[in-house]
Design an enzyme around this catalytic site. Structure first.
Site, PDB file in Angstrom:
ATOM      1  N   PHE A 131     -13.998 -38.535 -11.383  1.00  0.00           N
ATOM      2  CA  PHE A 131     -13.511 -39.888 -11.641  1.00  0.00           C
ATOM      3  C   PHE A 131     -11.981 -39.833 -11.759  1.00  0.00           C
ATOM      4  O   PHE A 131     -11.453 -38.996 -12.483  1.00  0.00           O
ATOM      5  CB  PHE A 131     -14.149 -40.416 -12.928  1.00  0.00           C
ATOM      6  N   ASP A 202     -17.179 -34.588 -19.433  1.00  0.00           N
ATOM      7  CA  ASP A 202     -17.091 -36.046 -19.511  1.00  0.00           C
ATOM      8  C   ASP A 202     -18.507 -36.587 -19.325  1.00  0.00           C
ATOM      9  O   ASP A 202     -19.112 -36.424 -18.259  1.00  0.00           O
ATOM     10  CB  ASP A 202     -16.151 -36.569 -18.420  1.00  0.00           C
ATOM     11  N   TYR A 227     -19.246 -48.283 -23.324  1.00  0.00           N
ATOM     12  CA  TYR A 227     -19.627 -49.571 -22.721  1.00  0.00           C
ATOM     13  C   TYR A 227     -20.584 -49.441 -21.552  1.00  0.00           C
ATOM     14  O   TYR A 227     -20.954 -50.430 -20.952  1.00  0.00           O
ATOM     15  CB  TYR A 227     -18.377 -50.354 -22.296  1.00  0.00           C
ATOM     16  N   LYS A 228     -20.964 -48.212 -21.178  1.00  0.00           N
ATOM     17  CA  LYS A 228     -21.877 -48.039 -20.044  1.00  0.00           C
ATOM     18  C   LYS A 228     -23.317 -48.031 -20.565  1.00  0.00           C
ATOM     19  O   LYS A 228     -23.826 -49.055 -20.988  1.00  0.00           O
ATOM     20  CB  LYS A 228     -21.497 -46.789 -19.262  1.00  0.00           C
ATOM     21  N   ARG A 376     -23.415 -49.025  -5.098  1.00  0.00           N
ATOM     22  CA  ARG A 376     -23.912 -48.241  -6.222  1.00  0.00           C
ATOM     23  C   ARG A 376     -24.819 -49.101  -7.094  1.00  0.00           C
ATOM     24  O   ARG A 376     -24.483 -50.234  -7.434  1.00  0.00           O
ATOM     25  CB  ARG A 376     -22.720 -47.723  -7.030  1.00  0.00           C
TER      26      ARG A 376
END
Ligand code: PLP
Length: 417
Positions: A131, A202, A227-228, A376
């Site tokens: 990422f 991560d 928040y995921k 995705r």
């Protein structure tokens, strides 16, 4: 001879919903009518209780309690208290997890800690397809440290061989944000340790999505996202993990007063707090943490083994449905087919991924686009049913057959994808 796989039928998806042991969790979320939400890996859905809890924190704790609430409502201990809860989701021991800052900022702090723990080594090793913020943060740190260090990148397949005695810290995303490919966390951790390097994970796409046991793996350092899959709300604070054996030896580059041994002594010099608290920088965002706590509490109610089993089944069925229903339409499933290597998402490549995803969203199926050519779809077993997968693919099929994705309103780019 291999048998031809039998065709997937709508009735089978209905049956899976009826037998789903996690079905009762759906009503705990407030989802809009007419939407199939396949983007909980980007921003988790809102738990019904979040609105109530945040309202209580605002009107009662803040409005009535004012500054007294730091003590009376335990605001001051919220980073640790919430950290303990997330620690249970990632297999940390008590006292090893803290909620603070953003994932990016926590990466900065923990990377700097790792480099200080290996002063005679120069290399941060990461994955070229990591990422971007992870790589940008490492670049910024290398720059700040005067160019004595180096960020080296390797492809996922070459990672194990790239770990050598020059490496101070290996920094990897456990699950790749774009492809959904998952590393063998214990194996890579052991590989890093064998070379004398530290391992920084991560867990942005892992926490709340797959079973994790950081303690068993002997993990050193980790960060992750609120928040995921933890459903903490937009911009929810992140978490960090530091193995207990390192607590006395790590020092943060953001030596703020909340990480001080005695913040309210107001002395002019910094002295680190004992334990994980030294990784704090400044005042915690209480309202955001109140919302995050609701999401985490909800996640703790659900057995992770059931979440993982359903997630794998959903991603597998979704990929199989795409292939069955959209044969010859130019789609290619690029997420790993092998369960042990797959996170909780499906990635589908298509040359027209952008307008197709915009058309899907326009028709109530929300996934996202990842440059340059990926559609995705995230699977969040607490609130996603099997029939919705069937319906989502049916909408996609319709969009492809009718050519609806070619309409001009689906071509324009927006800021956040
Ligand atoms: C989502 C995500 C982040 C987000 O970082 P922020 O600081 O919250 O913007 C970081 N790393 C990975 C791997 C992610 O998937």
């Amino acid at each position: 001879m291999t048998a031809r796989p039998s065709r997937l039928k709508h009735s089978a998806f209905e049956a899976l919903d009826r037998e789903d042991p996690l079905r009762r969790f759906r009503e705990r979320f407030d989802l809009p009518e007419g939407v199939i939400y396949l983007d909980g890996n980007s921003l988790g859905a809102m738990p019904r209780q979040a609105a109530q809890r945040v309202n209580q924190a605002v009107t009662y704790e803040w409005g009535r309690g004012l500054v007294r609430s730091w003590n009376q409502h335990g605001w001051v201990d919220l980073p640790q208290r919430l950290g303990e809860k997330i620690g249970r989701l990632i297999g940390a021991r008590p006292g090893e997890t803290l909620v603070a800052d953003s994932t990016s900022v926590n990466l900065f702090k923990l990377l700097a800690m790792a480099l200080r723990l290996r002063p005679d080594r120069r290399v941060i090793l990461s994955e070229s397809a990591n990422f971007p913020t992870d790589l940008y943060i490492a670049e910024g740190l290398v720059d700040l440290l005067g160019g004595r260090h180096e960020l080296k990148l390797a492809a996922a397949e070459a990672m194990e061989d790239a770990i050598n005695e020059e490496v101070a810290v290996v920094m990897l995303s456990h699950i790749n944000y774009r492809t959904g490919r998952m590393y063998d966390l214990p194996r890579l951790t052991a590989r890093a340790h064998a070379a004398g390097a530290l391992m920084l994970w991560d867990l942005a796409h892992s926490a709340g999505a797959v079973p994790l046991d950081l303690a068993a793996a002997g993990a050193d350092l980790a960060v992750g996202c609120g928040y995921k899959y933890l459903n903490g709300g937009p911009g929810a604070p992140a978490f960090l993990y530091i193995a207990q054996r390192l607590h006395d030896r790590v020092s943060t580059p953001l030596s703020g007063w909340f990480g001080h041994a005695r913040p309210f002594d107001f002395v002019p010099h910094y002295a680190p707090a004992q334990g994980i608290a030294r990784a704090l920088a400044g005042t915690p965002p209480i309202l955001s943490m109140a919302a995050l706590e609701v999401g985490v509490d909800l996640m703790l109610e659900a057995p992770m083994a059931q979440i993982r089993a359903k997630s794998l089944r959903q991603s597998e069925l979704f990929a199989a449905l795409i292939e069955q229903e959209l044969e010859g339409c130019g789609f290619e499933v690029v997420s790993p087919r092998e369960a042990a290597q797959r996170g909780s998402q499906a990635c589908i490549r298509h040359a027209q991924a952008w307008p197709i995803m915009q058309a899907l969203i326009g028709h109530g199926v929300i996934g996202d686009f990842r440059a340059p050519d990926i559609l995705r779809f995230g699977f969040t077993p607490l609130y996603l049913g099997y029939r919705e997968l069937w319906d989502a693919v049916a909408v996609l099929k319709e969009i492809m057959i009718t050519g609806a994705w070619k309409q001009p309103q689906f071509q324009a780019r927006v800021k956040v994808t």
